[in-house]
Design an enzyme around this catalytic site. Structure first.
Site, short mmCIF file in Angstrom:
data_model
loop_
_atom_site.label_atom_id
_atom_site.label_comp_id
_atom_site.label_asym_id
_atom_site.label_seq_id
_atom_site.Cartn_x
_atom_site.Cartn_y
_atom_site.Cartn_z
N TYR A 34 51.09 47.10 39.08
CA TYR A 34 51.70 46.83 37.77
C TYR A 34 52.82 47.83 37.50
CZ TYR A 34 52.21 46.28 32.72
OH TYR A 34 52.71 46.07 31.47
N ASP A 35 52.55 49.11 37.72
CA ASP A 35 53.55 50.15 37.45
C ASP A 35 54.78 49.98 38.34
OD1 ASP A 35 51.86 51.27 35.57
OD2 ASP A 35 50.93 52.63 37.01
N SER A 80 52.50 55.49 24.65
CA SER A 80 52.27 55.47 26.08
C SER A 80 53.16 56.51 26.73
CB SER A 80 52.57 54.08 26.66
OG SER A 80 53.92 53.75 26.41
N LYS A 111 44.39 62.49 34.27
CA LYS A 111 44.56 61.27 33.47
C LYS A 111 43.33 60.38 33.68
CE LYS A 111 47.87 57.55 32.54
NZ LYS A 111 46.91 56.44 32.66
N ARG A 132 43.39 51.62 21.06
CA ARG A 132 44.84 51.83 21.02
C ARG A 132 45.58 50.53 20.68
NH1 ARG A 132 48.79 51.10 24.87
NH2 ARG A 132 50.68 52.30 24.53
N CYS A 418 20.88 30.76 47.78
CA CYS A 418 19.68 30.23 48.41
C CYS A 418 18.87 29.45 47.38
CB CYS A 418 18.85 31.38 48.98
SG CYS A 418 17.18 30.89 49.49
N CYS A 423 11.77 32.55 48.57
CA CYS A 423 12.62 33.39 49.42
C CYS A 423 12.21 34.85 49.26
CB CYS A 423 14.08 33.21 49.02
SG CYS A 423 15.22 34.23 49.98
#
Length: 658
Positions: A34-35, A80, A111, A132, A418, A423
């Site tokens: 993304y960055d 930000s 961070k 935020r 399954c 089982c």
């Protein structure tokens, strides 16, 4: 691709990623990717301003408050940070910052990869907490924040109004436990601790948030009425004195020291109890921060150095299939040992068949691998130029590797499961479900006793419960004979439970307690249910086609037929005992919301069903009444919007007593 087309493409990609990350709490795009895309878009818009849009992700922080929570406008915006990705970019930021001030000192902090929140205190008492959001408007999550034990509720000696900013996170240890529990319960796993923390903090029920054991690190003083400070370091010391958990930090006086601190945090990151995705570099002097100010998007006096994910190559030596406690077949790649993110990796998740096909992963392939969220090893891609001759495409088996029963695809097509009723991989979970309160309700047969009986070889299916002897079980308790007799008595009593409970206890997919009651009421006997056709089943209002096919599939399995036969031989009731003589609620659907004081949820549901009604979990146009207790939330709001009658507990009680 032309610049105009690429800008439009990047805007679309980043907008979708923003929606997944901020609104859905379901991030699909890795943070580093993304960055990188955001940086590319910024550069293109700088070169070709004629194509830039005011709606671009570069012009806003991203995200918006959801409707389920009240909106909160932040008194001080939660800004930000600008990102830097290389030593050169970091040095450039430090030198540029030094040009605007004298004797610059920088504060370097890890961070934390979590969810940013603002905590507000009035007269020393916790008043409100908000996410935020988009930096200016967030969501009120006060009740969920109260469940975080490290957040002080009362502050001694605090100013009249205090606002601090922190990062809510889930520890690595808690994350691993949570995913283990979700796997056992058959629920989707969280991809990483950040995703788990965000999903937990934004639960409407604070009880769920409390169970998730979230934590917080405070990293900024937003507002302190009547207080003055010279440096950021002083504010952190002050917050620590108020008993806040505060982010660790170091002070640096030049670019070299800043880089050394960033490298040291990277070296220590895997020993930390929480995930980090970078280091934050801030100017320490508050006066100098004021001089430098902020752009429209972020402060000029701070930056975040983003660590690139560690990726290495290794070889897939084998692919093995595990059967989870819910019956899901999970493929796992066995790889050549490789050191990654602080640990030696020998296995990597392959998720499901679709993932294997999409990436075309084969035994013998050389693959590039990383840790998703620094926790779960995953394969990013195959190095096809290194593929050995003769490598063949891999397909999961169509029979369960544990019991040989048929394997079917989940309704969403993502997973194979399954279908075996006995089982071994699912045995403990199946028995725990069979004896649970809403099923056969066998008190005393807890998970530890079940595990003990399985290890001793006394339980290989739920039916074996009815063939246990005192000799089989008395050694499992210190009290021996007394406890054994009590359990055998509870087992014997459970034989008389209603057919609806038994149907639910069989663990047929999508057949819950309500569906079990509906099937018992409609067919009357187990034999009639076993003989029912698809048309017979789908004729019931509570049974859809997918559920009907699951029922038919379950009864067609040989393991299921054996289980039913042994339950019959043991004398378990196969007939419905439900008698609804008063049908005042017939055709009515109720939804319960808020905290009830006159009833528990189960008691209220039982009363509704006693009179022929149905209790649903969500409000729709088909809802007849909503019963609202204290602190009713979004369900009450939706009922009012749709014009559905809302009852108090007293009014509901009157309807029952009439």
């Amino acid at each position: 691709m032309e610049p105009k087309e690429r800008i439009a493409q990047l805007m679309q990609l980043l907008d979708e990623a923003n929606h997944q990350y901020y609104v859905l709490d379901d991030p699909r795009m890795p943070d580093y990717e993304y960055d990188r895309l955001l940086r590319e878009l910024e550069e293109l818009e700088r070169q070709y301003p004629q194509y830039a849009s005011p709606l671009s992700p570069t012009q806003r922080v991203g995200g918006k408050a959801l409707e389920q929570f009240e909106e909160v406008t932040h008194a001080v915006p939660l800004e930000s940070l600008q990102d830097v990705f290389s030593p050169e970019e970091l040095r450039e930021f430090v030198l540029k910052t030094e040009e605007g001030v004298t004797e610059a000192v920088f504060c370097v902090e890890p961070k934390v990869d979590g969810l940013s929140v603002a905590l507000e205190y009035i007269d020393g008492k916790f008043f409100r907490g908000a996410t935020r959001g988009d930096g200016r408007v967030g969501e009120d999550v006060t009740e969920n924040l109260k469940t975080i034990r490290s957040i002080p509720m009362v502050l001694e000696g605090a100013p009249r109004r205090l606002i601090v900013r922190g990062e809510v996170y889930m520890s690595k240890k808690t994350f691993e436990k949570l995913n283990a529990q979700r796997e056992e319960q058959g629920k989707p796993l969280f991809a990483n601790p950040r995703n788990a923390a965000a999903g937990s903090l934004r639960q409407l029920d604070p009880k769920i948030a409390a169970q998730r054991q979230l934590d917080i690190l405070v990293f900024n003083l937003q507002l302190a009425e009547g207080k003055s400070f010279s440096t950021h370091g002083e504010t952190l010391d002050y917050l620590r004195s108020l008993r806040f958990p505060v982010i660790p930090h170091v002070l640096c006086r030049d670019a070299g020291q800043v880089w050394d601190a960033v490298v040291q945090i990277d070296a220590d990151r895997y020993a930390l109890p929480y995930d980090i995705d970078g280091a934050v570099i801030k100017l320490d002097s508050l006066a100098d921060r004021t001089i430098l100010g902020s752009t429209a998007k972020f402060p000029r006096w701070a930056a975040a150095y983003k660590y690139p994910p560690e990726i290495k190559s290794t070889v897939v030596r084998d692919i093995v299939v595990q059967v989870g406690r819910t019956g899901v077949l999970t493929p796992k790649a066995v790889v050549e040992p490789v050191r990654l993110a602080g640990t030696t990796v020998t296995n990597a998740t392959l998720h499901n068949q679709d993932f294997i096909v999409q990436k075309d992963i084969r035994i013998g392939d050389t693959v590039r691998i990383r840790k998703a969220g620094e926790i779960i090893p995953e394969i990013l891609e195959v190095e096809f130029d290194k593929r050995p001759e003769g490598a063949v495409a891999y397909h999961l088996p169509d029979k369960c590797p544990m019991c040989g029963a048929d394997v079917v695809r989940d309704d969403d097509g993502a997973f194979l499961r399954c279908t075996g009723a006995s089982c071994p991989a699912q045995l403990a979970r199946n028995i725990a479900h069979f004896v649970s309160r809403d099923a056969m309700d066998i008190e005393g047969l807890g998970s530890s006793i079940v595990e003990g009986l399985i290890k001793l070889g006394h339980l290989s299916s739920p039916a074996d419960i009815y063939y246990l002897t005192q000799e089989d079980i008395q050694g499992l308790w210190k009290s021996g004979t007394t406890a054994a007799k009590k359990l055998l008595s509870a087992i014997e009593a459970s034989k008389g439970q209603d057919l609806g409970r038994l149907i639910y206890g069989l663990g047929i997919r999508q057949v819950g307690a309500k569906a079990g009651k509906a099937l018992a009421s409609a067919f009357g006997t187990m034999d009639a249910l076993m003989s029912a056709s698809l048309e017979d089943l789908t004729a019931l209002p509570d049974i859809g086609e997918i559920t009907a096919r699951n029922i038919l599939e379950w009864f067609s399995q040989s393991q299921s037929q054996t289980l039913i036969g042994r339950l019959r031989e043991a004398g378990v009731n196969f007939t419905s005992t439900q008698e609804i003589t008063d049908t005042r609620f017939a055709g009515k659907t109720f939804v319960l919301t808020g905290a009830l004081t006159r009833f528990t949820r189960d008691e209220a549901t039982a009363q509704i069903e006693r009179f022929g009604g149905k209790a649903a979990g969500s409000v729709s146009k088909k809802t007849s009444f909503v019963v609202a207790g204290e602190n009713a939330g979004s369900k009450l709001k939706k009922a009012n919007e749709l014009g559905i009658p809302v009852l108090t507990e007293e009014e509901f009680l009157q309807m029952i007593q009439e």
